[in-house]
Motif scaffolding. Structure first.
Motif, mmCIF file in Angstrom:
data_model
loop_
_atom_site.group_PDB
_atom_site.id
_atom_site.type_symbol
_atom_site.label_atom_id
_atom_site.label_comp_id
_atom_site.label_asym_id
_atom_site.label_seq_id
_atom_site.Cartn_x
_atom_site.Cartn_y
_atom_site.Cartn_z
ATOM 1 N N LYS A 1 -18.905 48.602 31.539
ATOM 2 C CA LYS A 1 -18.023 49.062 30.467
ATOM 3 C C LYS A 1 -18.881 49.474 29.290
ATOM 4 O O LYS A 1 -19.752 48.716 28.841
ATOM 5 C CB LYS A 1 -17.052 47.943 30.062
ATOM 6 C CG LYS A 1 -16.005 48.375 29.047
ATOM 7 C CD LYS A 1 -15.016 47.241 28.794
ATOM 8 C CE LYS A 1 -13.985 47.624 27.750
ATOM 9 N NZ LYS A 1 -13.031 46.524 27.496
ATOM 10 N N ARG B 1 5.342 45.833 30.184
ATOM 11 C CA ARG B 1 4.389 44.954 29.522
ATOM 12 C C ARG B 1 4.895 44.534 28.141
ATOM 13 O O ARG B 1 4.649 43.407 27.705
ATOM 14 C CB ARG B 1 3.031 45.656 29.392
ATOM 15 C CG ARG B 1 2.309 45.915 30.707
ATOM 16 C CD ARG B 1 1.788 44.630 31.326
ATOM 17 N NE ARG B 1 0.840 43.938 30.475
ATOM 18 C CZ ARG B 1 -0.470 44.205 30.445
ATOM 19 N NH1 ARG B 1 -0.981 45.153 31.204
ATOM 20 N NH2 ARG B 1 -1.263 43.504 29.651
ATOM 21 N N ARG C 1 4.908 40.875 26.239
ATOM 22 C CA ARG C 1 3.900 40.734 25.187
ATOM 23 C C ARG C 1 4.366 41.488 23.950
ATOM 24 O O ARG C 1 3.650 42.304 23.376
ATOM 25 C CB ARG C 1 2.548 41.265 25.671
ATOM 26 C CG ARG C 1 2.043 40.527 26.906
ATOM 27 C CD ARG C 1 0.806 41.161 27.502
ATOM 28 N NE ARG C 1 -0.351 41.070 26.647
ATOM 29 C CZ ARG C 1 -1.576 41.475 26.997
ATOM 30 N NH1 ARG C 1 -1.779 41.980 28.204
ATOM 31 N NH2 ARG C 1 -2.589 41.364 26.165
ATOM 32 N N GLU D 1 2.258 41.596 20.533
ATOM 33 C CA GLU D 1 0.898 42.132 20.470
ATOM 34 C C GLU D 1 0.887 43.428 19.676
ATOM 35 O O GLU D 1 1.703 44.328 19.903
ATOM 36 C CB GLU D 1 0.374 42.378 21.889
ATOM 37 C CG GLU D 1 -1.087 42.794 21.925
ATOM 38 C CD GLU D 1 -1.625 42.829 23.349
ATOM 39 O OE1 GLU D 1 -2.723 43.388 23.530
ATOM 40 O OE2 GLU D 1 -0.967 42.291 24.245
ATOM 41 N N PRO E 1 -1.265 47.387 21.505
ATOM 42 C CA PRO E 1 -1.871 47.012 22.786
ATOM 43 C C PRO E 1 -2.446 48.223 23.513
ATOM 44 O O PRO E 1 -1.966 49.354 23.358
ATOM 45 C CB PRO E 1 -0.702 46.408 23.563
ATOM 46 C CG PRO E 1 0.505 47.076 22.976
ATOM 47 C CD PRO E 1 0.201 47.271 21.521
ATOM 48 N N ALA E 2 -3.468 47.967 24.333
ATOM 49 C CA ALA E 2 -4.120 49.058 25.053
ATOM 50 C C ALA E 2 -3.197 49.705 26.074
ATOM 51 O O ALA E 2 -3.387 50.878 26.430
ATOM 52 C CB ALA E 2 -5.390 48.537 25.740
ATOM 53 N N PRO F 1 -9.572 51.111 31.288
ATOM 54 C CA PRO F 1 -8.980 49.780 31.443
ATOM 55 C C PRO F 1 -8.000 49.502 30.316
ATOM 56 O O PRO F 1 -8.244 49.902 29.167
ATOM 57 C CB PRO F 1 -10.194 48.847 31.375
ATOM 58 C CG PRO F 1 -11.142 49.572 30.454
ATOM 59 C CD PRO F 1 -10.919 51.046 30.665
ATOM 60 N N HIS F 2 -6.910 48.835 30.605
ATOM 61 C CA HIS F 2 -5.939 48.533 29.551
ATOM 62 C C HIS F 2 -6.389 47.277 28.785
ATOM 63 O O HIS F 2 -5.793 46.216 28.867
ATOM 64 C CB HIS F 2 -4.542 48.378 30.155
ATOM 65 C CG HIS F 2 -3.963 49.685 30.569
ATOM 66 N ND1 HIS F 2 -2.937 49.819 31.468
ATOM 67 C CD2 HIS F 2 -4.294 50.961 30.199
ATOM 68 C CE1 HIS F 2 -2.648 51.103 31.627
ATOM 69 N NE2 HIS F 2 -3.453 51.803 30.875
ATOM 70 N N GLU F 3 -7.465 47.481 28.075
ATOM 71 C CA GLU F 3 -8.067 46.454 27.246
ATOM 72 C C GLU F 3 -8.891 47.175 26.189
ATOM 73 O O GLU F 3 -9.247 48.335 26.352
ATOM 74 C CB GLU F 3 -8.963 45.516 28.080
ATOM 75 C CG GLU F 3 -10.074 46.268 28.809
ATOM 76 C CD GLU F 3 -10.689 45.524 29.964
ATOM 77 O OE1 GLU F 3 -9.930 44.921 30.750
ATOM 78 O OE2 GLU F 3 -11.919 45.556 30.097
ATOM 79 N N TRP F 4 -9.212 46.501 25.110
ATOM 80 C CA TRP F 4 -10.003 47.127 24.054
ATOM 81 C C TRP F 4 -11.487 46.803 24.259
ATOM 82 O O TRP F 4 -11.855 45.911 24.980
ATOM 83 C CB TRP F 4 -9.559 46.662 22.677
ATOM 84 C CG TRP F 4 -8.176 47.172 22.342
ATOM 85 C CD1 TRP F 4 -7.036 46.455 22.257
ATOM 86 C CD2 TRP F 4 -7.809 48.537 22.068
ATOM 87 N NE1 TRP F 4 -5.968 47.272 21.939
ATOM 88 C CE2 TRP F 4 -6.419 48.552 21.828
ATOM 89 C CE3 TRP F 4 -8.527 49.722 22.002
ATOM 90 C CZ2 TRP F 4 -5.721 49.716 21.519
ATOM 91 C CZ3 TRP F 4 -7.824 50.879 21.705
ATOM 92 C CH2 TRP F 4 -6.453 50.878 21.459
#
Length: 465
Positions: free
Chosen positions: A109, A260, A264, A267, A270-271, A462-465
């Motif tokens: 990453k 999602r 959540r 949040e 979110p990503a 990716p669904h994240e930061w």
């Protein structure tokens, strides 16, 4: 009259129902991101691990790519069913494979948020014309496809592919391949910025099986390139984005985002509110759209004779040989949109030029852009002269499709799959695609084929930061 309008909407499934109004005129939101990318030291030759997108792959293609390298991205983007699999097992297998590849160093990453400048150098099929197409990968904030939205579709989606992409996304939590979006920049600034970025040595360079050269530059959003990155993003986000490829992926991402959010809801930013998009500018270098020819099946010799006899009702007709038709419609790079067609049957061929005034009472409800499309003129022809209405055509049994004019002609000569007649088309112009989307309409099936396709596996979101 209202009754007539309802009838037309029912009989012509490419007309999009009225969209709900957005609260206010929206503009796209584009972000840099930290991509997952193949680690060259781990996998070796990157050419062996990337692949075309899932929706252009046959079963044989998947098998060939999976055999090319044990870590080819096709195992993530288009996982195959295996003997003894339970329901959804192939999606769970893709998720396990992704987790393993992130753990064993197959993927890394990127440490800082970036945009990913992308260049494709290719020859327009059927010509000697070489083009260079540049764009950039980024994250686009998802918006409902509503009137006033910053994201506009031009194509109706199908339930099967939507469900497939949803199950894969739900299992893996990543966008393996991008949606492709188009934006306008008459100033030329975006093209100039992309050219400056592409002047340096690429981070990745691969050549695919069609001879297209793909190059990628990682351009971090902070640091010496920050101003150019911000300017490029601002230009791309300055007006609506029209989806070129990836409508199923976009609608799937909306469904996944809403799911999602239910679990959540607290949040912030979110990503999963974003998806991977390749942004292409439509004016600096022509985008290439290939035509998709129609092979009409199982109508019989009498219907073909009736069709040929009635052609002058709608067209100016000139006789043409098999060789003339194949030569005229096999070459790429035609402008399209002028109502020109070719017809081949076992009793001969013709060049056809639409008499637009004759088509007026036969066209579906909708804006001027969709009513002017060659594929819509052809749809009216099939209904009026061959008695194949749009619902029958959409069923898939009476019409086959091919990119090759020679193949389309040969199918009739050889009676392939009961082929009786072939209509050859020119490509749909990009300006028409954008106009249809902005007027709130969608096109018939198989109206556009953008070439070349964005390579899958160069960047993964990716669904994240």
């Amino acid at each position: 009259m209202p009754v007539l309008r309802v009838s037309l909407l029912r009989r012509h499934p490419w007309r999009r129902p009225s969209l709900p109004a957005a609260p206010e005129e929206a503009v796209p939101e584009i972000r840099p991101f930290r991509a997952l990318r193949f680690d060259r030291e781990s996998v070796g030759d990157l050419t062996k691990v990337v692949a075309p997108p899932y929706d252009v792959l046959s079963g044989d293609d998947r098998t060939r790519l999976a055999a090319r390298h044990p870590r080819n991205v096709v195992r993530l983007d288009a996982p195959a069913e295996e003997a003894g699999d339970e329901a959804d097992e192939r999606y769970r297998r893709a998720a396990r494979t992704l987790a393993a590849w992130r753990s064993d160093g197959t993927f890394h990453k990127d440490p800082r948020a970036a945009i990913y400048v992308y260049e494709q150098v290719y020859r327009v099929p059927g010509t000697e014309v070489e083009r260079t197409q540049r764009g950039f990968f980024g994250r686009l904030r998802l918006e409902p496809l509503a009137a006033g939205s910053g994201v506009l579709p031009h194509e109706r989606t199908l339930a099967g592919p939507r469900e497939d992409r949803y199950r894969l996304l739900r299992a893996t939590g990543v966008n393996t391949s991008p949606v492709v979006g188009m934006y306008d920049d008459d100033s030329g600034r975006a093209a100039a910025i992309l050219a400056r970025f592409a002047a340096g040595s690429p981070t990745v360079e691969v050549c695919d099986d069609d001879g297209v050269r793909h190059r990628l530059w990682v351009v971090e959003a902070e640091g010496p390139n920050a101003a150019d990155v911000a300017d490029l993003i601002a230009i791309a986000a300055g007006g609506p984005i029209t989806i070129a490829d990836g409508h199923h992926r976009y609608e799937t991402a909306l469904r996944y985002r809403d799911e999602r959010r239910m679990s959540r809801s607290c949040e912030e930013d979110p990503a999963f509110d974003y998806l991977l998009m390749l942004f292409l500018e439509t004016t600096a270098e022509p985008l290439t759209v290939l035509p998709t020819h129609r092979i009409v099946r199982s109508i019989g010799d009498d219907a073909v004779a009736t069709l040929r006899a009635r052609l002058p009702e709608l067209f100016v007709v000139r006789p043409a040989s098999r060789t003339e038709l194949a030569a005229a419609f096999e070459r790429g790079g035609a402008t399209g949109g002028a109502g020109r067609f070719g017809l081949w049957t076992r009793t001969g061929g013709s060049f056809l030029e639409a008499r637009r005034e004759a088509f007026e009472p036969l066209l579906p409800d909708g804006g001027a852009a969709v009513r002017g499309l060659d594929v819509v003129l052809l749809g009216a022809t099939l209904e009026h002269l061959v008695d194949l209405d749009p619902t029958t055509v959409a069923g898939g049994d009476r019409i086959a499709y091919t990119k090759s004019a020679a193949e389309a002609v040969a199918a009739v000569d050889e009676r392939w799959a009961s082929a009786d007649a072939t209509f050859l088309l020119e490509p749909t112009p990009v300006r028409s695609i954008v106009a249809v989307a902005r007027e709130g309409d969608v096109m018939p099936q198989k109206s556009t084929y953008f070439y070349p396709k964005a390579m899958t596996g160069l960047v993964i979101n990716p669904h994240e930061w």
